[in-house]
Design a protein around this motif. Sequence first.
Motif, PDB file in Angstrom:
ATOM      1  N   ILE A   1      -7.149  11.828  -2.933  1.00  0.00           N
ATOM      2  CA  ILE A   1      -6.307  11.533  -1.607  1.00  0.00           C
ATOM      3  C   ILE A   1      -5.360  12.758  -1.869  1.00  0.00           C
ATOM      4  N   PRO A   2      -5.292  13.937  -1.377  1.00  0.00           N
ATOM      5  CA  PRO A   2      -4.017  14.733  -1.381  1.00  0.00           C
ATOM      6  C   PRO A   2      -3.089  14.511  -0.339  1.00  0.00           C
ATOM      7  N   PHE A   3      -1.813  14.450  -0.581  1.00  0.00           N
ATOM      8  CA  PHE A   3      -0.891  14.213   0.381  1.00  0.00           C
ATOM      9  C   PHE A   3       0.376  14.963   0.255  1.00  0.00           C
ATOM     10  N   TYR A   4       1.159  14.943   1.476  1.00  0.00           N
ATOM     11  CA  TYR A   4       2.144  15.779   1.530  1.00  0.00           C
ATOM     12  C   TYR A   4       3.325  15.100   2.507  1.00  0.00           C
ATOM     13  N   ASN A   5       4.245  14.353   2.022  1.00  0.00           N
ATOM     14  CA  ASN A   5       5.410  13.587   2.950  1.00  0.00           C
ATOM     15  C   ASN A   5       4.649  12.744   3.677  1.00  0.00           C
ATOM     16  N   GLU A   6       3.860  11.737   3.086  1.00  0.00           N
ATOM     17  CA  GLU A   6       2.972  10.738   3.960  1.00  0.00           C
ATOM     18  C   GLU A   6       3.539   9.443   3.561  1.00  0.00           C
ATOM     19  N   GLU A   7       4.780   9.311   3.107  1.00  0.00           N
ATOM     20  CA  GLU A   7       5.672   8.066   2.478  1.00  0.00           C
ATOM     21  C   GLU A   7       5.262   6.887   3.643  1.00  0.00           C
TER      22      GLU A   7
ATOM     23  N   LEU B   1      -7.500   8.953  -6.938  1.00  0.00           N
ATOM     24  CA  LEU B   1      -6.646  10.163  -7.625  1.00  0.00           C
ATOM     25  C   LEU B   1      -5.756  10.667  -6.265  1.00  0.00           C
ATOM     26  N   PHE B   2      -4.677  10.353  -6.460  1.00  0.00           N
ATOM     27  CA  PHE B   2      -3.750  10.625  -5.434  1.00  0.00           C
ATOM     28  C   PHE B   2      -2.937  12.077  -5.955  1.00  0.00           C
ATOM     29  N   VAL B   3      -3.005  13.152  -5.042  1.00  0.00           N
ATOM     30  CA  VAL B   3      -2.554  14.541  -5.392  1.00  0.00           C
ATOM     31  C   VAL B   3      -1.332  14.915  -4.472  1.00  0.00           C
ATOM     32  N   ASN B   4      -0.082  14.531  -5.208  1.00  0.00           N
ATOM     33  CA  ASN B   4       1.116  14.674  -4.628  1.00  0.00           C
ATOM     34  C   ASN B   4       1.359  16.473  -4.425  1.00  0.00           C
ATOM     35  N   ASP B   5       1.140  17.131  -3.299  1.00  0.00           N
ATOM     36  CA  ASP B   5       1.297  18.415  -3.043  1.00  0.00           C
ATOM     37  C   ASP B   5       2.841  18.713  -2.740  1.00  0.00           C
ATOM     38  N   GLY B   6       3.582  18.227  -3.497  1.00  0.00           N
ATOM     39  CA  GLY B   6       5.272  18.839  -3.625  1.00  0.00           C
ATOM     40  C   GLY B   6       5.963  18.075  -2.580  1.00  0.00           C
ATOM     41  N   SER B   7       5.600  16.666  -2.189  1.00  0.00           N
ATOM     42  CA  SER B   7       6.264  15.893  -1.261  1.00  0.00           C
ATOM     43  C   SER B   7       7.815  15.874  -1.473  1.00  0.00           C
ATOM     44  N   SER B   8       8.729  15.806  -0.438  1.00  0.00           N
ATOM     45  CA  SER B   8      10.104  15.777  -0.648  1.00  0.00           C
ATOM     46  C   SER B   8      10.730  14.214  -0.251  1.00  0.00           C
ATOM     47  N   ASP B   9       9.686  13.266   0.030  1.00  0.00           N
ATOM     48  CA  ASP B   9       9.931  12.116   0.315  1.00  0.00           C
ATOM     49  C   ASP B   9       9.731  11.138  -0.963  1.00  0.00           C
ATOM     50  N   LYS B  10       9.732   9.868  -0.728  1.00  0.00           N
ATOM     51  CA  LYS B  10       9.599   8.928  -1.965  1.00  0.00           C
ATOM     52  C   LYS B  10       7.943   8.708  -2.008  1.00  0.00           C
ATOM     53  N   GLY B  11       7.184   9.217  -1.457  1.00  0.00           N
ATOM     54  CA  GLY B  11       5.761   8.880  -1.574  1.00  0.00           C
ATOM     55  C   GLY B  11       5.285   8.583  -3.011  1.00  0.00           C
ATOM     56  N   LEU B  12       5.608   9.711  -3.823  1.00  0.00           N
ATOM     57  CA  LEU B  12       5.167   9.584  -5.256  1.00  0.00           C
ATOM     58  C   LEU B  12       5.470   8.305  -5.928  1.00  0.00           C
ATOM     59  N   GLU B  13       6.922   7.805  -5.619  1.00  0.00           N
ATOM     60  CA  GLU B  13       7.256   6.727  -6.197  1.00  0.00           C
ATOM     61  C   GLU B  13       6.494   5.513  -5.957  1.00  0.00           C
ATOM     62  N   LEU B  14       6.027   5.559  -4.621  1.00  0.00           N
ATOM     63  CA  LEU B  14       5.269   4.326  -4.094  1.00  0.00           C
ATOM     64  C   LEU B  14       3.865   4.304  -4.810  1.00  0.00           C
ATOM     65  N   ILE B  15       3.239   5.523  -5.099  1.00  0.00           N
ATOM     66  CA  ILE B  15       2.181   5.728  -5.729  1.00  0.00           C
ATOM     67  C   ILE B  15       2.362   5.254  -7.319  1.00  0.00           C
ATOM     68  N   ASP B  16       3.170   5.740  -7.903  1.00  0.00           N
ATOM     69  CA  ASP B  16       3.739   5.581  -9.189  1.00  0.00           C
ATOM     70  C   ASP B  16       3.716   3.853  -9.505  1.00  0.00           C
ATOM     71  N   ALA B  17       4.381   3.159  -8.419  1.00  0.00           N
ATOM     72  CA  ALA B  17       4.486   1.649  -8.450  1.00  0.00           C
ATOM     73  C   ALA B  17       3.195   1.026  -8.133  1.00  0.00           C
ATOM     74  N   LEU B  18       2.372   1.510  -7.429  1.00  0.00           N
ATOM     75  CA  LEU B  18       0.935   1.109  -7.312  1.00  0.00           C
ATOM     76  C   LEU B  18       0.096   1.145  -8.652  1.00  0.00           C
ATOM     77  N   SER B  19       0.208   2.307  -9.297  1.00  0.00           N
ATOM     78  CA  SER B  19      -0.555   2.495 -10.450  1.00  0.00           C
ATOM     79  C   SER B  19      -0.164   1.443 -11.605  1.00  0.00           C
ATOM     80  N   LYS B  20       1.101   0.901 -11.452  1.00  0.00           N
ATOM     81  CA  LYS B  20       1.259  -0.112 -12.539  1.00  0.00           C
ATOM     82  C   LYS B  20       0.673  -1.613 -12.337  1.00  0.00           C
ATOM     83  N   HIS B  21       0.195  -1.647 -10.867  1.00  0.00           N
ATOM     84  CA  HIS B  21      -0.366  -2.796 -10.693  1.00  0.00           C
ATOM     85  C   HIS B  21      -2.061  -2.747 -10.511  1.00  0.00           C
ATOM     86  N   ASP B  22      -2.560  -1.631 -10.220  1.00  0.00           N
ATOM     87  CA  ASP B  22      -3.677  -1.135 -10.086  1.00  0.00           C
ATOM     88  C   ASP B  22      -4.152  -0.138 -11.024  1.00  0.00           C
ATOM     89  N   GLN B  23      -4.919  -0.541 -11.959  1.00  0.00           N
ATOM     90  CA  GLN B  23      -5.605   0.231 -13.103  1.00  0.00           C
ATOM     91  C   GLN B  23      -6.422   1.332 -12.491  1.00  0.00           C
TER      92      GLN B  23
END
Length: 319
Positions: free
Chosen positions: A8-14, A39-61
Amino acid sequence: MKVVTVIIPFYNEEGGLRDFYDGLVETLDSLPTYNFEMLFVNDGSSDKGLELIDALSKHDQRVSYIDLSRNYGKEVAMTAGFDYAKGDAVVVIDADLQQPPAVIKEMLHYWEQGFDDVYAIRKERLGESRSKIWFSKTYYRILGKMTMEKVYPDAGDFRLLDRKVVNALASMREQARYTKGLYGWVGFKKKAISYIAQPRKSGITKWSFSKLLKLAVNGLTAYTTVPLRISTYMGVLVSFFGFIYMLIVLFQRIFGLGDVSGYASLMIGILLLGGVQLISLGVIGEYLARVFVESKQRPLYFIENYHTHDETQKQVKKV
């Protein structure tokens, strides 16, 4: 069980990432005979989308992510996903919910039947203007006539690829990437399915007119050399008419059949010839620019952080 990686490539899709994740998980949970990696691929986003994915990774292996060092564009982001995907098959899907995750079930069905590239064709494109759809169809129609390989007009990156197809795509490291063309170039056994493209759930499209134009030019110059041939044909055609006009003028001059002087005709000839020359130089310049970029042999991308369920590591570069 077979492992399937969903890239899942994403860019500013928070704004829509959580809804996308919920929809994807609903589909994956209905397929208990497979092990999935998201597998989420953060393409240099400037929003908080990566933080959301990081939080999801802690609850979903099943959630992994690659954080690229800057915005490289979707083509490179997909390549990074191909490089790090662990699955026996790979599904590429956008994070804007225009591509329904439920279609993955049908893709897996045909993969099990032996197809290596199950690509989804948009039979309807809801939420897109008629002009954009017309330009897209016209462009692919022109590209299809310029290439020897088959071009799939309504097929994008939403598809399932067998591991051998992924390895083939990952082995090609050109900078001016046009993956839609590479799908056809690598070949393998293909199967088309259809779906209805939905409107975006949130946010706005990241594909501006300038980015779409750049992608179109990349497709023409990275996928075919026909523009160079067209420049040659234009030069031959203009030279032919110029030679005929020269004979006419010479004939009139020798036999005194008319006044051969004329500022308008002279300017028309100069402007026509100059225009053809500038167009040809521009086409040659596009190809030379790509040769210049490729000659540097730079890595396609750099990675800031790579996280999986069993490993977290810092990466400074990736070739």
